[in-house]
Scaffold this motif. Structure first.
Motif, PDB file in Angstrom:
ATOM      1  N   GLN A 138      42.319  49.702  31.189  1.00  0.00           N
ATOM      2  CA  GLN A 138      41.233  49.869  30.236  1.00  0.00           C
ATOM      3  C   GLN A 138      41.625  49.323  28.867  1.00  0.00           C
ATOM      4  O   GLN A 138      42.737  49.526  28.399  1.00  0.00           O
ATOM      5  CB  GLN A 138      40.861  51.349  30.116  1.00  0.00           C
ATOM      6  N   THR A 139      40.708  48.606  28.228  1.00  0.00           N
ATOM      7  CA  THR A 139      40.934  48.103  26.874  1.00  0.00           C
ATOM      8  C   THR A 139      39.786  48.551  25.986  1.00  0.00           C
ATOM      9  O   THR A 139      38.754  49.026  26.458  1.00  0.00           O
ATOM     10  CB  THR A 139      41.006  46.571  26.846  1.00  0.00           C
ATOM     11  N   HIS A 140      39.959  48.379  24.674  1.00  0.00           N
ATOM     12  CA  HIS A 140      38.914  48.744  23.715  1.00  0.00           C
ATOM     13  C   HIS A 140      38.865  47.683  22.635  1.00  0.00           C
ATOM     14  O   HIS A 140      39.738  46.819  22.542  1.00  0.00           O
ATOM     15  CB  HIS A 140      39.197  50.126  23.112  1.00  0.00           C
ATOM     16  N   SER A 141      37.862  47.748  21.783  1.00  0.00           N
ATOM     17  CA  SER A 141      37.669  46.714  20.766  1.00  0.00           C
ATOM     18  C   SER A 141      38.410  47.006  19.472  1.00  0.00           C
ATOM     19  O   SER A 141      38.460  46.157  18.586  1.00  0.00           O
ATOM     20  CB  SER A 141      36.170  46.568  20.464  1.00  0.00           C
ATOM     21  N   LYS A 142      38.992  48.193  19.331  1.00  0.00           N
ATOM     22  CA  LYS A 142      39.654  48.583  18.079  1.00  0.00           C
ATOM     23  C   LYS A 142      40.865  47.706  17.818  1.00  0.00           C
ATOM     24  O   LYS A 142      41.704  47.494  18.685  1.00  0.00           O
ATOM     25  CB  LYS A 142      40.083  50.060  18.150  1.00  0.00           C
ATOM     26  N   LEU A 143      40.970  47.176  16.591  1.00  0.00           N
ATOM     27  CA  LEU A 143      42.096  46.330  16.188  1.00  0.00           C
ATOM     28  C   LEU A 143      42.936  47.076  15.181  1.00  0.00           C
ATOM     29  O   LEU A 143      42.431  47.548  14.154  1.00  0.00           O
ATOM     30  CB  LEU A 143      41.582  45.020  15.577  1.00  0.00           C
TER      31      LEU A 143
ATOM     32  N   VAL B 153      31.597  40.939  24.772  1.00  0.00           N
ATOM     33  CA  VAL B 153      32.944  40.632  25.250  1.00  0.00           C
ATOM     34  C   VAL B 153      33.154  41.340  26.582  1.00  0.00           C
ATOM     35  O   VAL B 153      33.069  42.578  26.657  1.00  0.00           O
ATOM     36  CB  VAL B 153      34.027  41.074  24.240  1.00  0.00           C
ATOM     37  N   LEU B 154      33.386  40.557  27.628  1.00  0.00           N
ATOM     38  CA  LEU B 154      33.767  41.097  28.936  1.00  0.00           C
ATOM     39  C   LEU B 154      35.266  40.873  29.072  1.00  0.00           C
ATOM     40  O   LEU B 154      35.722  39.755  29.349  1.00  0.00           O
ATOM     41  CB  LEU B 154      32.996  40.404  30.063  1.00  0.00           C
ATOM     42  N   ASP B 155      36.027  41.915  28.857  1.00  0.00           N
ATOM     43  CA  ASP B 155      37.482  41.783  28.797  1.00  0.00           C
ATOM     44  C   ASP B 155      38.117  42.017  30.165  1.00  0.00           C
ATOM     45  O   ASP B 155      37.676  42.885  30.933  1.00  0.00           O
ATOM     46  CB  ASP B 155      38.040  42.800  27.789  1.00  0.00           C
ATOM     47  N   ASP B 156      39.133  41.214  30.466  1.00  0.00           N
ATOM     48  CA  ASP B 156      39.969  41.400  31.653  1.00  0.00           C
ATOM     49  C   ASP B 156      39.169  41.271  32.953  1.00  0.00           C
ATOM     50  O   ASP B 156      39.146  42.173  33.793  1.00  0.00           O
ATOM     51  CB  ASP B 156      40.652  42.781  31.583  1.00  0.00           C
ATOM     52  N   VAL B 157      38.542  40.137  33.135  1.00  0.00           N
ATOM     53  CA  VAL B 157      37.726  39.881  34.334  1.00  0.00           C
ATOM     54  C   VAL B 157      38.609  39.271  35.423  1.00  0.00           C
ATOM     55  O   VAL B 157      39.379  38.343  35.173  1.00  0.00           O
ATOM     56  CB  VAL B 157      36.552  38.937  34.013  1.00  0.00           C
ATOM     57  N   TRP B 158      38.451  39.772  36.654  1.00  0.00           N
ATOM     58  CA  TRP B 158      39.226  39.278  37.799  1.00  0.00           C
ATOM     59  C   TRP B 158      38.343  38.693  38.899  1.00  0.00           C
ATOM     60  O   TRP B 158      38.845  38.042  39.814  1.00  0.00           O
ATOM     61  CB  TRP B 158      40.053  40.423  38.405  1.00  0.00           C
ATOM     62  N   ASN B 159      37.074  38.916  38.846  1.00  0.00           N
ATOM     63  CA  ASN B 159      36.186  38.507  39.936  1.00  0.00           C
ATOM     64  C   ASN B 159      36.202  36.999  40.149  1.00  0.00           C
ATOM     65  O   ASN B 159      35.949  36.215  39.230  1.00  0.00           O
ATOM     66  CB  ASN B 159      34.749  38.959  39.636  1.00  0.00           C
ATOM     67  N   GLU B 160      36.459  36.574  41.387  1.00  0.00           N
ATOM     68  CA  GLU B 160      36.449  35.155  41.738  1.00  0.00           C
ATOM     69  C   GLU B 160      35.367  34.832  42.757  1.00  0.00           C
ATOM     70  O   GLU B 160      35.371  33.755  43.355  1.00  0.00           O
ATOM     71  CB  GLU B 160      37.824  34.736  42.276  1.00  0.00           C
ATOM     72  N   ASP B 161      34.437  35.770  42.940  1.00  0.00           N
ATOM     73  CA  ASP B 161      33.313  35.546  43.847  1.00  0.00           C
ATOM     74  C   ASP B 161      32.160  34.944  43.049  1.00  0.00           C
ATOM     75  O   ASP B 161      31.470  35.637  42.297  1.00  0.00           O
ATOM     76  CB  ASP B 161      32.894  36.879  44.482  1.00  0.00           C
ATOM     77  N   LYS B 162      31.983  33.658  43.200  1.00  0.00           N
ATOM     78  CA  LYS B 162      30.974  32.948  42.415  1.00  0.00           C
ATOM     79  C   LYS B 162      29.577  33.497  42.683  1.00  0.00           C
ATOM     80  O   LYS B 162      28.726  33.551  41.781  1.00  0.00           O
ATOM     81  CB  LYS B 162      31.037  31.452  42.750  1.00  0.00           C
ATOM     82  N   ARG B 163      29.353  33.919  43.904  1.00  0.00           N
ATOM     83  CA  ARG B 163      28.023  34.413  44.269  1.00  0.00           C
ATOM     84  C   ARG B 163      27.649  35.647  43.450  1.00  0.00           C
ATOM     85  O   ARG B 163      26.507  35.772  42.983  1.00  0.00           O
ATOM     86  CB  ARG B 163      27.985  34.745  45.764  1.00  0.00           C
ATOM     87  N   ILE B 164      28.600  36.583  43.303  1.00  0.00           N
ATOM     88  CA  ILE B 164      28.292  37.815  42.560  1.00  0.00           C
ATOM     89  C   ILE B 164      27.898  37.496  41.128  1.00  0.00           C
ATOM     90  O   ILE B 164      26.960  38.082  40.569  1.00  0.00           O
ATOM     91  CB  ILE B 164      29.505  38.771  42.590  1.00  0.00           C
TER      92      ILE B 164
END
Length: 1079
Positions: free
Chosen positions: A156-161, A287-298
């Motif tokens: 999990q990540t957050h936007s706080k800097l 911001v969509l952080d830390d994306v792993w999906n490699e299914d182009k269809r989805i």
């Protein structure tokens, strides 16, 4: 983590147990029931192995059980491979590769003996597996039906800097990304900008910096941050985005927006309407952080239509991901690749952490720290972690301990760095995990050759065919996947010099040091001989070994005749006697080894005997390797003929390398039967049946480089056309040689050479084209078509003494290198050039990408360009990027091609000429930085404008026997750093005051100029001027002989040796042209 590689091993052995050839042979031996039992046990184990891997991390007993299982699985694999090999052997001996022939009997010598031996081996393995299955059942493990669907821990990540923490080296990256976001303001559709790179590079940190940038805050009406991680669930993502968008509403509107039951609904339509309601036409940044999906269809069919249907013009979705594949699936804007930190930024980040808690920044710690920083390779996570670890350590010995260890093995590495990288590893397929782990075999910072790496993966069974994709194509796919995911990096074309002094190109890659640490962490099978000798690794676990120059007897002591090695590589190319090593399990062998025997290496798939002294016995032995996929015999200078039966026995051969086998006189008959060949580097045409050019007809998979020799033996243009070169779309390099040797002169001129070359037309995407010994008067039609050369990078034409023109490459948008050698009839490079209209004030650009040009033996060459009327127009054209020019034996050339960036210029003749012509060097380009003038024995004076070359830093004058001195005005050479004058006996002095007026000169070499040398030695008038020059060489007087009668014979020998040395000197300077006729 080594256990994660057990499942693909077991899966591969189970798959092999159901192979048709294995079943045929086991049935004939009466062992099919045992084979079937083995298969069932392996499938049962496979179903439970995933859970077992998770448990072994905390359960030592299970870990020990898995080590036993791995050893037994390898033995089972060898046994099944023995059955398969026996079937292949019988197919070869019978001459008909059908299962029915195999059923007759197993071995020619003793069917009963083979059956007895294999029965004993198979039952022994089966008993061990039964014991392990019984133990497994006591663990109470549950079946895991689909291991590919297991979930990984979410990050999990957050936007706080954290504004109190200084961020180093990402200012330019932030500005670049912000600029890209603001540039989308007029785009009506939502744009998607991925930021991708290796884990630990700081992609999330960069996204936070952009998210909180003041310009971004003012530009976007709504900002949303959502951490996707491994849960790419469309409904969950939509709900989160809606909730975050509601939080941005005024307090009075929030309660109303949360009504309606949407948060409990799984209805996509309802959620889409709610999304449109809360975002509306606002310009948003998501911001969509830390994306792993490699299914182009989805993405394309489910999430993208929903997210891109809302928002106002200029809305942008920023995606952070580790995989370039994810970036390419989601992007509408070119993905932003985050680079490693520079050396200085790395040091700033590291030192800020390391010296933040009272650790004094003393000199020795700084030296050690900089070496540690180099090991971190610009990865911010590693720099920050190790810097923080050292902030509590004030002793030099503690810093040295960290320096000498693997970063990933340090305390901070194990808990902070390695888990981040392992997350990427867990997302790999099992095939990719095996291939990545195998890279641990190579040392850190090692340049791995791409093709060799893929072929080693294939030989070890890490890759399985998939649909219409064969092993080589699958290997290419996995290689690029690992590259895209940053497990491999720095893929480049490497230019080098081979054993014979010729240039070659090969694609190489490296691994980041931390990725190398990860590879060593996930496998214990890749070792070095030193690790085994120092007992840092166990012989019983070693499967892949790289040799070094350790004494042979020590190697023998390490193995003591017992090993299960599958890969043995000796990159040193030193002779190794491998009698100490049994080859029983070997799948891949690279060695200069004459003691190799195929009888002990039935399992081999990869064999590299390059530079080895091959003989008939060795070649016959190779023909017994029925499983062989790759055979490399490069630089085997004694190789004259390959065995005739090679094509029948090596039906599985995919790659055959014969580069620089200069004495090879022909090919085996019917090589066209090897229709699985992807690599055939060399083909020598012969008139014997089954040895003609038409054998290439059905080799449709041929790729990379193909060298064709002895083309004068082609019977007719019809036979040439049957080679179907134009259909071989995977070929990128093609060499045509009309003789057996590349630089031989044709023995006689064939009357049909132009028609033959026309029929050998390749496809139009060729990158390298070479033509040697062609005897035609004109080039064929296809070479006159500029469209044929839109991808061509390199063109070499040599020993085409009758040809009057060259291919139409002068407008090629890709040509970078051009070499023309011994083309005595060529008058101009570019003929019939049409320049419409008149009054051009700007020269026409020709050869727009050409950087390197080499011209030799062009006795008729007078200029560079002629128009359609045959008039020279050299002053009307320009070579815009030409940097390097070599001109040798081109006596009619009166000018240099116009180029604003020409830096490297060389002018030369042959060292020995019967007639020494007077030379008049044309006016020199002022951009020149390096100037070589070689073997111009008729040259009386250097150009008077030499002093105008203000950028010249290196001047070499060699073997100009008539040259009496350097010109006046050389004080303009304010950048000259190196001056070398050799074998110019007529040169007796420097221009007055020259040495004092060359302020940058730091190296001076004078040799073979007796009077000039005397003046430069101690006591000579130039000696005191040489004192300030840091590097200088002037031979002592004692190094020369007096020439007394007693030494006349010896002096004669010295003169001969000097002449030979001059030829070698020229060969070193001009390696691409100075080849003997025997080459």
């Amino acid at each position: 983590m080594a256990e994660s590689l057990l499942l693909p091993l077991v899966r591969g052995v189970a798959s092999r147990a159901v192979g048709s050839l294995v079943q045929t042979v086991t049935s004939m031996c009466g062992l099919d029931d045992d084979r079937e039992t083995l298969k069932r046990h392996l499938l049962a184990i496979e179903c439970k192995l995933v859970n077992t891997e998770e448990k072994c991390k905390t359960n030592g007993y299970i870990k020990s059980w898995m080590e036993k299982l791995k050893a037994v699985a390898y033995k089972a694999d060898d046994i099944l491979d023995d059955f398969e090999y026996e079937g292949l052997r019988r197919n070869f001996q019978i001459g008909e590769p059908t299962s029915r022939k195999v059923l007759g009997y197993v071995t020619r010598h003793s069917p009963l003996l083979f059956r007895f031996a294999m029965s004993r081996k198979l039952k022994g393995v089966l008993n061990k597996i039964k014991e392990l299955v019984e133990e497994m059942n006591t663990f109470g493990l549950e079946n895991f039906v689909n291991p590919d669907q297991r979930q990984h821990p979410w990050r999990q990540t957050h936007s706080k800097l954290d504004e109190s923490t200084e961020i180093f080296g990402r200012g330019d990256d932030k500005e670049g990304v912000v600029k890209l976001l603001l540039e989308q303001q007029d785009e009506r559709k939502v744009q998607v900008l991925p930021i991708f790179g290796m884990g630990g590079l700081g992609k999330t940190t960069l996204a936070k910096m952009v998210y909180h940038d003041q310009e971004v805050k003012h530009h976007f009406q709504l900002k949303i941050w959502h951490c996707v991680s491994d849960n790419f669930d469309v409904i969950a993502i939509l709900k989160s985005i809606i909730e975050l968008a509601i939080n941005d509403l005024p307090e009075k509107e929030k309660a109303l927006a949360r009504q309606g039951g949407w948060c409990m609904s799984g209805n996509i339509e309802l959620l889409q309407k709610k999304l449109d309601e809360v975002i509306g036409r606002k310009r948003f940044l998501l911001v969509l952080d830390d994306v792993w999906n490699e299914d182009k269809r989805i993405w394309d069919d489910e999430l993208k239509p929903l997210l891109c249907s809302v928002g106002g013009p200029g809305s942008v979705i920023v995606v952070t991901c580790r995989s370039k594949k994810v970036a390419s699936i989601m992007c509408t804007v070119k993905p932003y690749k985050l680079a490693f930190l520079s050396g200085e930024d790395s040091w700033e980040l590291f030192s800020n952490k390391a010296f933040s808690s009272g650790v004094e920044e003393q000199a020795e710690l700084v030296i050690i720290g900089r070496r540690i920083v180099n090991k971190c390779g610009g990865l911010p996570l590693a720099l920050k972690t190790i810097g923080g670890l050292l902030s509590s350590k004030q002793q030099i010995v503690e810093w040295k301990a960290i320096e000498e260890s693997n970063i990933g093995d340090s305390v901070g590495g194990k808990h902070d760095i390695t888990p981040i990288l392992k997350l990427s590893y867990k997302h790999l397929s099992y095939e990719m995990k095996q291939c990545f782990a195998f890279c641990a075999l190579f040392p850190k910072d090692y340049e791995m050759e791409k093709d060799m790496l893929i072929q080693l993966w294939m030989s070890n069974g890490f890759i399985q065919e998939e649909g219409t994709m064969d092993l080589t194509q699958k290997g290419e796919s996995i290689f690029h996947e690992l590259l895209w995911r940053s497990f491999l990096q720095e893929m480049k074309v490497k230019y080098g010099i081979n054993y014979h002094g010729r240039e070659y190109e090969t694609i190489v890659c490296k691994m980041h040091d931390l990725m190398h640490d990860l590879a060593r962490d996930v496998t214990n099978e890749c070792v070095t001989i030193e690790e085994l000798m120092e007992q840092k690794a166990l012989v019983k676990n070693a499967r892949h070994l790289q040799l070094s120059k350790v004494k042979l007897e020590k190697k023998s002591e390490v193995f003591n005749g017992k090993t299960s090695l599958r890969t043995l590589l000796d990159p040193s190319r030193t002779h190794q006697d491998l009698k100490w090593l049994p080859h029983v399990s070997l799948r891949a062998l690279q060695s200069v080894c004459t003691s190799f025997k195929a009888e002990n290496a039935n399992h081999l798939r990869y064999l590299d005997l390059s530079t080895c002294s091959v003989d008939a016995r060795l070649l016959h032995s190779i023909c017994q390797l029925y499983n062989l996929q790759t055979l490399r015999l490069n630089d085997c200078s004694e190789l004259q003929q390959l065995p005739e039966d090679m094509m029948i026995s090596l039906r599985k051969l995919i790659h055959l390398y014969l580069l620089r086998c200069h004495n090879l006189e022909g090919m085996p008959r019917n090589i066209g039967q090897l229709n699985n060949l992807h690599t055939l580097t060399t083909f020598v045409v012969d008139t014997r049946d089954g040895c003609g050019i038409e054998e290439l007809k059905d080799l449709r998979h041929l790729s990379n480089r193909l060298e064709l020799y002895n083309l004068r033996k082609i019977k007719s243009a019809k036979h040439a056309k049957e080679a179907n070169l134009h259909q071989k779309q995977n070929l990128s390099e093609l060499s045509f040689s009309w003789c057996l040797r590349r630089y031989s002169n044709p023995e006689n001129e064939a009357c049909n050479e132009q028609e033959v070359l026309q029929s050998l037309e390749p496809h139009s995407k060729m990158q390298i084209l070479e033509l040697y010994g062609y005897g035609g008067l004109e080039i064929p039609r296809w070479m006159r078509d500029p469209q044929m050369f839109h991808c061509l990078r390199k063109l070499i034409i040599a020993n085409c003494s009758r040809c009057k023109n060259i291919p139409a490459v002068w407008l090629s948008p890709s040509l970078e290198y051009l070499a023309l050698v011994n083309m005595g009839k060529l008058k101009t490079l570019c003929d019939n050039l049409c320049i419409e209209g008149g009054g051009h004030t700007t020269p026409l650009q020709i050869f727009p990408k050409l950087k390197n040009m080499y011209l030799e033996g062009l006795y008729s060459l007078e200029g560079w360009v002629e128009n359609s009327a045959g008039v020279a127009i050299d002053s009307s054209v320009i070579f815009p990027v030409l940097e390097k020019l070599r001109i040798c034996r081109c006596p009619k050339v009166t000018s240099f091609p116009l180029s604003p960036v020409l830096k490297d210029l060389s002018l030369s003749e042959f060292p020995v000429r019967e007639v020494e012509c007077l030379w008049d060097i044309p006016r020199l380009p002022t951009s020149v930085e390096s100037l070589w003038i070689l073997c111009l024995r008729g040259l009386v004076a250097l150009p008077s404008d030499l002093g105008d070359l203000a950028k010249l830093n290196y001047l070499l004058v060699h073997d100009c026997r008539s040259l009496k001195g350097l010109p006046d005005g050389m004080d303009g050479l304010t950048s000259l750093r190196k001056l070398e004058i050799s074998h110019c006996p007529a040169m007796v002095e420097f221009p007055n005051g020259l040495l004092q007026r060359l302020p940058a000169l730091d190296e001076l070499r004078i040799n073979g100029c007796p009077e000039l040398e005397r003046r430069c030695r101690e006591g000579g008038e130039y000696f005191h001027h040489l004192v300030p020059i840091p590097l200088k060489y002037v031979p002592e007087e004692s190094e020369f002989r007096t020439g007394t009668p007693e030494t006349e014979a010896e002096s004669t020998n010295i003169a001969r040796e000097a002449e030979t040395c001059e030829k070698k000197f020229l060969r070193r300077l001009l390696p691409s042209c100075a080849h003997s006729k025997s080459d």
